[in-house]
Design a protein around this motif. Structure first.
Motif, PDB file in Angstrom:
ATOM      1  N   ARG A   1       0.801  -1.218   0.000  1.00  0.00           N
ATOM      2  CA  ARG A   1       0.000   0.000   0.000  1.00  0.00           C
ATOM      3  C   ARG A   1       0.839   1.276   0.000  1.00  0.00           C
TER       4      ARG A   1
ATOM      5  N   ALA B   1       0.611   3.969  -2.848  1.00  0.00           N
ATOM      6  CA  ALA B   1       0.237   5.338  -2.509  1.00  0.00           C
ATOM      7  C   ALA B   1       1.269   6.342  -3.023  1.00  0.00           C
TER       8      ALA B   1
ATOM      9  N   GLY C   1       0.149   8.655  -5.715  1.00  0.00           N
ATOM     10  CA  GLY C   1       0.196  10.001  -5.172  1.00  0.00           C
ATOM     11  C   GLY C   1       1.012  10.936  -6.045  1.00  0.00           C
TER      12      GLY C   1
ATOM     13  N   SER D   1      -6.179   3.665 -10.828  1.00  0.00           N
ATOM     14  CA  SER D   1      -6.232   2.760  -9.680  1.00  0.00           C
ATOM     15  C   SER D   1      -7.390   1.781  -9.789  1.00  0.00           C
TER      16      SER D   1
ATOM     17  N   GLY E   1      -3.686   1.418  -2.361  1.00  0.00           N
ATOM     18  CA  GLY E   1      -2.806   2.393  -1.736  1.00  0.00           C
ATOM     19  C   GLY E   1      -3.024   3.793  -2.259  1.00  0.00           C
ATOM     20  N   GLY E   2      -3.294   3.922  -3.540  1.00  0.00           N
ATOM     21  CA  GLY E   2      -3.560   5.241  -4.106  1.00  0.00           C
ATOM     22  C   GLY E   2      -5.014   5.633  -4.052  1.00  0.00           C
TER      23      GLY E   2
ATOM     24  N   THR F   1      -6.389   7.592  -0.401  1.00  0.00           N
ATOM     25  CA  THR F   1      -5.834   8.927  -0.239  1.00  0.00           C
ATOM     26  C   THR F   1      -6.312   9.858  -1.342  1.00  0.00           C
TER      27      THR F   1
ATOM     28  N   LEU G   1      -1.111  14.506  -1.708  1.00  0.00           N
ATOM     29  CA  LEU G   1      -1.225  13.061  -1.866  1.00  0.00           C
ATOM     30  C   LEU G   1       0.072  12.353  -1.492  1.00  0.00           C
TER      31      LEU G   1
ATOM     32  N   ALA H   1       0.617   9.733   1.488  1.00  0.00           N
ATOM     33  CA  ALA H   1       1.176   8.418   1.163  1.00  0.00           C
ATOM     34  C   ALA H   1       2.299   8.055   2.118  1.00  0.00           C
TER      35      ALA H   1
ATOM     36  N   THR I   1      -0.490   6.345   4.892  1.00  0.00           N
ATOM     37  CA  THR I   1      -0.557   5.029   4.263  1.00  0.00           C
ATOM     38  C   THR I   1       0.491   4.079   4.823  1.00  0.00           C
TER      39      THR I   1
END
Length: 416
Positions: A51, A55, A59, A74, A114-115, A118, A349, A353, A357
């Motif tokens: 993740r 992210a 991000g 994503s 993961g992205g 966020t 972001l 992340a 994250t």
């Protein structure tokens, strides 16, 4: 904003489905036996380590090319992974390679999610009215829980309608096919989304950072640390206090798979109802006050609530699950807006992340696995509650010093 929030339902249906079906998947992909559930939960934990990487990757795309483009990519990755999961050969067909393959697919899903979260949190925050950011951003947490509710409901329906032989032979695939179809539909809906007004401002002013992560690390290290602490509490309350509960109830022999999933369904409903309420309260009382109160609840209540679930009747177990779910839902609701507000639009972001994250990977994905190991090795059924309590105590000093980020509302705004 509606598309962003609603599409998160599907993304989190896809991701949490694995955990709700963990006892079934342990037989299908790892051959059953004493260590199979540990191996299955280990796959969930390993996927969570992806993740932060996802992210950071998404991000960077979101901070450089826009939130909309990032969220389209994503969900496309998630759609492909879910379809592959539904078509995966089992342990009976290819042996131990099935377990390896499912863990690899879980890594792809973890990378995509993961992205996802966020990106949605930032998108909702940046489009919300100034005095309603808590309420609007909490919709991301609520939508995620709607996805989890859908996952547990479909899982419970599948488990209860099929006999054990049919479930292990082919029935487990049905929820994953449903998820792949829903994810494909979301991609179509997201193609019509507008770009975030905050990113449009950066584009007009030419303030988009060339290296968003470097920008966040240089100017917002304190925000990254605070986001880590908030997300650590939100992650362990959610993943141990909600999504791990069905596996916990089954493994300690309290209830069957079907009954455990049914209790978790009611817990998910409770979270959906309280999440917007906590977001709204944080708009009026402030983020810090609400988070401190929830941290105190996390420190004092979980051991008792796990005792209610492990040793009580169905009604007592339901009460324990509901109370624990409400605490987790509150932390997720206020934590979503509080972590995002630690950063300005530029590099937001990437900052999320690196801080939030990363905490989710450590205190979310690893903790169900660790909780199960502790229960099996020590024989202490209350160990998951103790884990939550320790994190609640640890983050409390950070929350007490948290700068207030909720906008101060004028008297005219209050009257209106």
């Amino acid at each position: 904003m509606a598309v962003a929030a609603l599409s998160t339902i599907v993304e989190w249906y896809d991701f949490t489905l694995y955990l709700y079906l963990s006892t079934v998947l342990s037989r299908v992909f790892f051959g059953g036996g004493e260590s199979s559930l540990i191996a299955t939960l280990g796959g969930f934990a390993v996927a969570y380590l992806m993740r932060p990487l996802g992210a950071l990757f998404f991000g960077h795309l979101g901070d450089r090319g826009g939130r909309r483009r990032m969220m389209l990519l994503s969900v496309a990755v998630m759609t492909a992974a879910m379809l592959a999961m539904a078509l995966m050969p089992t342990h009976a067909q290819i042996g131990s390679a099935a377990g390896v393959a499912i863990i690899l697919l879980r890594c792809v899903m973890g990378f995509a999610v993961g992205g996802e979260y966020t990106g949605v949190v930032a998108y909702l925050l940046e489009g919300a009215p100034r005095g309603r950011r808590g309420l609007v951003t909490s919709l991301a947490a609520a939508a995620a829980e709607v996805g989890a509710l859908l996952a547990v409901a479909v899982s419970a329906l599948t488990v209860n309608l099929l006999d054990a032989q049919s479930l292990d032979a082919w029935g487990w695939r049905i929820p994953f096919f449903v998820g792949a179809a829903l994810a494909g539909t979301v991609w179509i809906a997201r193609a019509r989304m507008q770009e975030s007004p905050e990113f449009e401002r950066q584009r007009r002013e030419g303030s988009i950072p060339a290296s968003p992560l470097r920008h966040a690390l240089r100017f917002h290290r304190a925000g990254i640390a605070r986001g880590f602490a908030i997300s650590a509490l939100g992650s362990i309350t959610y993943y141990v206090g909600i999504t791990y509960v069905p596996a916990f109830l089954t493994s300690v022999g309290t209830f069957s798979e079907g009954v455990s999933l049914g209790l978790s369904t009611w817990a998910a409903v409770a979270v959906i109802l309280v999440t917007p309420l906590f977001g709204l309260v944080s708009d009026h009382a402030g983020r810090r006050a609400v988070l401190v109160a929830l941290a105190l609840c996390s420190a004092l209540l979980p051991i008792t609530l796990f005792a209610m679930m492990a040793r009580g009747s169905a009604d007592t177990a339901l009460a324990g699950a509901l109370l624990l779910a409400c605490v987790a839902g509150g932390v997720s609701a206020v934590g979503a807006v509080a972590t995002a507000e630690q950063f300005p639009g530029e590099g937001r972001l990437s900052g999320l992340a690196f801080g939030a994250t990363t905490a989710t990977a450590l205190f979310g994905g690893l903790t169900p696995f660790l909780a199960q190991v502790l229960v099996e090795r020590t024989g202490w059924a209350l160990a998951p509650g103790a884990m939550i309590a320790v994190v609640g105590v640890a983050v409390l000093p950070v929350l007490l010093r948290l700068p207030e980020t909720a906008p101060r509302r004028t008297r005219w705004e209050r009257r209106r």
